[in-house]
Design an enzyme around this catalytic site. Structure first.
Site, PDB file in Angstrom:
ATOM      1  N   ARG A 186      43.784  43.283  39.552  1.00  0.00           N
ATOM      2  CA  ARG A 186      43.576  41.681  38.913  1.00  0.00           C
ATOM      3  C   ARG A 186      43.918  41.696  37.437  1.00  0.00           C
ATOM      4  O   ARG A 186      44.026  40.912  36.610  1.00  0.00           O
ATOM      5  CB  ARG A 186      42.538  41.072  39.296  1.00  0.00           C
ATOM      6  CG  ARG A 186      42.301  39.667  38.690  1.00  0.00           C
ATOM      7  CD  ARG A 186      43.290  38.611  39.033  1.00  0.00           C
ATOM      8  NE  ARG A 186      43.141  37.543  38.359  1.00  0.00           N
ATOM      9  CZ  ARG A 186      43.215  37.270  37.242  1.00  0.00           C
ATOM     10  NH1 ARG A 186      43.669  38.133  36.348  1.00  0.00           N
ATOM     11  NH2 ARG A 186      43.381  35.914  36.749  1.00  0.00           N
ATOM     12  N   LYS A 187      43.214  42.912  36.862  1.00  0.00           N
ATOM     13  CA  LYS A 187      43.214  43.054  35.321  1.00  0.00           C
ATOM     14  C   LYS A 187      42.725  42.059  34.542  1.00  0.00           C
ATOM     15  O   LYS A 187      43.144  41.276  33.781  1.00  0.00           O
ATOM     16  CB  LYS A 187      44.682  43.107  34.716  1.00  0.00           C
ATOM     17  CG  LYS A 187      45.453  44.529  35.299  1.00  0.00           C
ATOM     18  CD  LYS A 187      46.758  44.813  34.513  1.00  0.00           C
ATOM     19  CE  LYS A 187      47.579  46.052  35.182  1.00  0.00           C
ATOM     20  NZ  LYS A 187      48.282  45.765  36.315  1.00  0.00           N
ATOM     21  N   PHE A 188      41.232  41.648  34.855  1.00  0.00           N
ATOM     22  CA  PHE A 188      40.879  40.906  33.978  1.00  0.00           C
ATOM     23  C   PHE A 188      40.825  40.956  32.543  1.00  0.00           C
ATOM     24  O   PHE A 188      40.783  42.215  31.983  1.00  0.00           O
ATOM     25  CB  PHE A 188      39.116  40.737  34.488  1.00  0.00           C
ATOM     26  CG  PHE A 188      39.028  40.506  35.687  1.00  0.00           C
ATOM     27  CD1 PHE A 188      39.222  39.272  36.276  1.00  0.00           C
ATOM     28  CD2 PHE A 188      38.427  41.518  36.515  1.00  0.00           C
ATOM     29  CE1 PHE A 188      38.947  39.107  37.954  1.00  0.00           C
ATOM     30  CE2 PHE A 188      38.075  41.393  38.239  1.00  0.00           C
ATOM     31  CZ  PHE A 188      38.582  40.082  38.626  1.00  0.00           C
ATOM     32  N   THR A 190      41.013  46.130  38.632  1.00  0.00           N
ATOM     33  CA  THR A 190      41.075  46.624  37.366  1.00  0.00           C
ATOM     34  C   THR A 190      40.594  45.538  36.364  1.00  0.00           C
ATOM     35  O   THR A 190      40.484  44.441  36.524  1.00  0.00           O
ATOM     36  CB  THR A 190      42.507  46.805  37.111  1.00  0.00           C
ATOM     37  OG1 THR A 190      43.434  45.693  37.811  1.00  0.00           O
ATOM     38  CG2 THR A 190      43.094  48.082  37.814  1.00  0.00           C
TER      39      THR A 190
END
Ligand code: 5BU
Length: 469
Positions: A301-303, A329
């Site tokens: 998701r790469k916040f 992620t």
């Protein structure tokens, strides 16, 4: 003053010393070159700077840069005498403010000549070159007062730089011997020392990129996070370090792929927001498959937003990532606070964070400084962080994993900036722990067979790195 007279002067001033010296490396050396002394003798500083200038007066370039500290006085003197601007490479990036490693006024693509007092292995020169180039300057020529003839010049030339020096150590020895400043014994001993203390390109490269022979069980022992332990158990029992990136866009395709590659992977990575017909049922079915084949569910998701928003993105419907992802992620572009915020959801007991430290694209903005800070953040939060996404910089701590995308057996890149390396190179030379493969597998005619092939190669490469295959 000509070159020969200058050697005698440097000897007289104690810059060229012969005897018994212990080097930084612990090695005992019969000679020592201490050019830091010349700042006490401005006339000699000027004379030696003039000799250095002669090496480059025929070249076209825009800036001078001295390797700190010894060559700073040389570059300043040359700059003053010939009206050439200089830049300065810091030894350490500043803690606050711009964090620039190279100070000065310059434009991208301008040419810079890098100067050092002595070239031995070439390593200190290379460290400066990396910083100067990363700042956007182009380096073609490097110069030094003395080439110690220990392999540094060849290393630099292999790196694509033209290296010139005012003297070789052999020339200096000849002058001193001729003028009875050095007896035959000291002369010969010095030459012999040089001959037997070569620091070649390969040795240097190995030293610099020394791949830690970290085994998965060492990582498990050092891991603070329980999810890391679960992950290592899966990897060891299935003998796989493959994570498949299942970047397909429908439930049917995703479930089919997960079932096909399931036996060969330690984790299935998703971009769940790209599955058009996503619903809660998909998660139930994915979870069943993860149990059936024993792999972790990894949501990429790469916040990247402020903590307050990252918390919502992690826990809110319809995706409810916190309820099903074993790994997720997170970018740390907003700082350490993103991780603190995610921790405060109270949902990190069953979900481990993977910090994005370096990206695989050709024009990535994850600079050396950024990566270093991201690794430090990952290290600081090891209770909730399982590892990092990186390309060639692994965390110092043995309890963190390094996961690497941009892996392909057949491609070198795509049309949108992706850069690929082979699994062999990634495991053996970069020391990665888990490879992430997307199109190389799901676009194959038979993704299951392809995953088996990657698994086999990845595991063999890992064993090879440990010296076990
Ligand atoms: P590929 O098809 O093997 O190129 O897919 C790579 C996957 O890894 C894809 O899901 C990306 O989102 C992910 N990725 C990446 O390629 N590079 C990065 O630096 C990061 C993630 Br972080």
């Amino acid at each position: 003053m000509d070159k020969e007279q200058l050697v005698l002067k440097l000897f007289e001033l104690g810059v060229l010393q012969f005897g018994q010296f212990t080097l930084k490396s612990g090695l005992s050396s019969p000679f020592y070159l201490d050019f830091r002394r010349i700042i006490a003798y401005p006339d000699t500083l000027r004379d030696i700077s003039e000799q250095l200038w002669k090496l480059i007066e025929d070249l076209e370039f825009d800036h001078l840069c001295g390797v700190p500290y010894a060559a700073l006085s040389l570059s300043s003197t040359m700059s003053m005498m010939h009206g050439k601007p200089m830049v300065i490479k810091r030894k350490e990036a500043k803690e606050h403010g711009t964090k620039k490693l190279v100070e000065g006024i310059f434009h991208q693509g301008q040419k810079c000549v890098v100067i050092d007092d002595v070239i031995s292995s070439g390593i200190s020169m290379i460290e400066t070159l990396e910083a100067v180039e990363e700042a956007g300057l182009v380096v073609e020529h490097v110069i030094a007062i003395v080439d110690r003839m220990q392999g540094g010049v060849a290393t630099l030339e292999k790196g694509g730089y033209q290296a010139r020096s005012v003297y070789t150590i052999e020339e200096i020895l000849e002058v001193l011997y001729k003028h009875n400043k050095l007896d035959k014994d000291a002369h010969d001993r010095t030459l012999e020392f040089i001959r037997y203390n070569q620091i070649g390109y390969d040795k240097l490269r190995l030293q610099r990129t020394a791949v830690p022979k970290l085994s998965y069980s060492t990582i498990k022992v050092n891991a603070v996070n329980n999810i890391t332990k679960r992950l290592v158990d899966i990897m060891e029992s299935k003998q796989t370090n493959l994570c498949v990136s299942a970047d397909v866009n429908s439930k049917v395709e995703l479930l089919k792929l997960a079932d096909q590659v399931g036996p060969y992977i330690c984790a299935l990575k998703t971009h769940i927001d790209t599955v058009g017909d996503f619903d809660a049922d998909l998660i139930v079915l994915l979870k069943n498959l993860s149990k059936k084949h024993n792999f972790l569910l990894f949501e990429d998701r790469k916040f990247a937003d402020i903590g307050h928003i990252a918390m919502q993105q992690f826990t809110s419907p319809p995706l409810n990532i916190a309820d099903w992802a074993d790994l997720v992620t997170v970018h740390v572009v907003a700082g350490s606070s993103s991780i603190d915020a995610l921790r405060s959801t109270g949902k990190l007991n069953n979900t481990g964070l993977i910090v994005v430290a370096q990206m695989s694209t050709e024009d990535t903005l994850t600079s050396r400084d950024y990566t270093k800070s991201a690794l430090e953040i990952a290290q600081k939060h090891q209770d909730v962080v399982v590892g990092i996404v990186g390309q060639n910089k692994r965390p110092r701590d043995a309890g963190l994993m390094m996961l690497t995308p941009g892996i392909s057996l057949s491609e070198t890149g795509d049309a949108h900036g992706q850069v690929y390396n082979t699994p062999q190179e990634a495991f053996e030379e970069r020391g990665i722990d888990i490879m992430i493969v997307g199109r190389g597998i799901y676009k194959a005619e038979n993704p299951g067979a392809k995953a088996a092939e990657y698994r086999q190669i990845g595991w063999q490469s890992y064993l090879k790195r440990l010296g076990l295959a």
